[in-house]
Design a protein around this motif. Sequence first.
Motif, short mmCIF file in Angstrom:
data_model
loop_
_atom_site.label_atom_id
_atom_site.label_comp_id
_atom_site.label_asym_id
_atom_site.label_seq_id
_atom_site.Cartn_x
_atom_site.Cartn_y
_atom_site.Cartn_z
N SER A 138 -1.44 4.84 4.07
CA SER A 138 -0.87 3.77 3.66
C SER A 138 -0.84 2.68 4.97
O SER A 138 -0.55 1.93 4.87
CB SER A 138 0.30 3.62 2.89
N CYS A 182 -2.23 2.23 -4.83
CA CYS A 182 -2.22 3.56 -3.83
C CYS A 182 -3.80 4.68 -4.05
O CYS A 182 -4.87 4.04 -3.75
CB CYS A 182 -0.84 4.31 -4.89
N HIS A 233 4.26 -0.11 11.97
CA HIS A 233 5.04 0.77 10.96
C HIS A 233 5.79 1.61 10.96
O HIS A 233 6.16 2.37 11.72
CB HIS A 233 4.14 0.81 9.55
N GLU A 287 -2.54 -0.83 5.20
CA GLU A 287 -1.86 -2.04 5.11
C GLU A 287 -2.20 -2.72 7.19
O GLU A 287 -2.55 -4.00 6.68
CB GLU A 287 -0.05 -1.67 5.54
N CYS A 313 -10.47 2.49 3.56
CA CYS A 313 -9.46 1.64 3.90
C CYS A 313 -10.57 0.25 3.93
O CYS A 313 -9.82 -0.72 3.16
CB CYS A 313 -8.62 1.52 4.17
N ASP A 360 2.80 -4.72 3.51
CA ASP A 360 3.64 -3.52 3.35
C ASP A 360 3.22 -2.59 3.05
O ASP A 360 1.99 -2.55 2.69
CB ASP A 360 4.54 -4.47 3.21
N SER A 361 3.82 -1.30 3.43
CA SER A 361 3.59 -0.06 2.81
C SER A 361 4.59 0.54 2.84
O SER A 361 5.60 0.66 3.45
CB SER A 361 2.73 0.59 3.75
N PHE A 391 0.75 -1.46 -0.06
CA PHE A 391 -0.04 -0.28 -0.04
C PHE A 391 0.43 1.45 0.04
O PHE A 391 1.51 1.69 -0.02
CB PHE A 391 -0.70 -0.01 0.64
N VAL A 392 0.41 2.85 -0.62
CA VAL A 392 1.11 3.61 -0.79
C VAL A 392 0.91 4.68 -0.74
O VAL A 392 -0.56 5.07 -2.01
CB VAL A 392 2.04 3.32 -2.31
N ASN A 437 3.49 8.25 3.80
CA ASN A 437 3.48 6.48 4.39
C ASN A 437 3.27 6.92 6.12
O ASN A 437 4.35 6.00 6.79
CB ASN A 437 5.15 5.52 4.08
#
Length: 158
Positions: free
Chosen positions: A20, A91, A73, A24, A146, A43-44, A11-12, A16
């Motif tokens: 994202s 994204c 994260h 994530e 999300c 991941d992100s 995920f971008v 971050n």
Amino acid sequence: MAGSSTKSVLFVCLGNICRSPIAEAVFRKMATDAGVVDTWRIDSAATSTYEIGNPPDYRGQACMKKHNVPMRHVARQVTKDDFMGFEYILCMDESNLSDLKRKANSVKNSKAKVELLGAYDPQKQLIIRDPYYGSDADFEMVYEQCVRCCKAFLEANS
């Protein structure tokens, strides 16, 4: 866990630290609840270098805590390896998308499918807006988007 059975998603967003890592965390919890987290690499990352090494925004963390979604994260930037190692790079907005497509073009064996996470939204809200300059309500909206998108993405890939 390596092997062909592993699926992967990155995920971008821009920094971050807001969108994202929320996506994530939401996706990881859904995959965990569905009993399939072991089959996924999740991941992100960021398109920019602004926040590298930083934890997620405290407002995003508070929002995740409220919804009982674990979140751990540290912000990092998208690498060339990401385009070769991830099946999906999802994204948040048009600017992320054009940055990622430009980066993907510079990677010889890019195999990642780069698309907007919002493309999976059953409510058709394509763009997940950056809540950084907004309020707690904006983080809540990112969370809701999300949840909808990750649910549809997981269903499409299970």
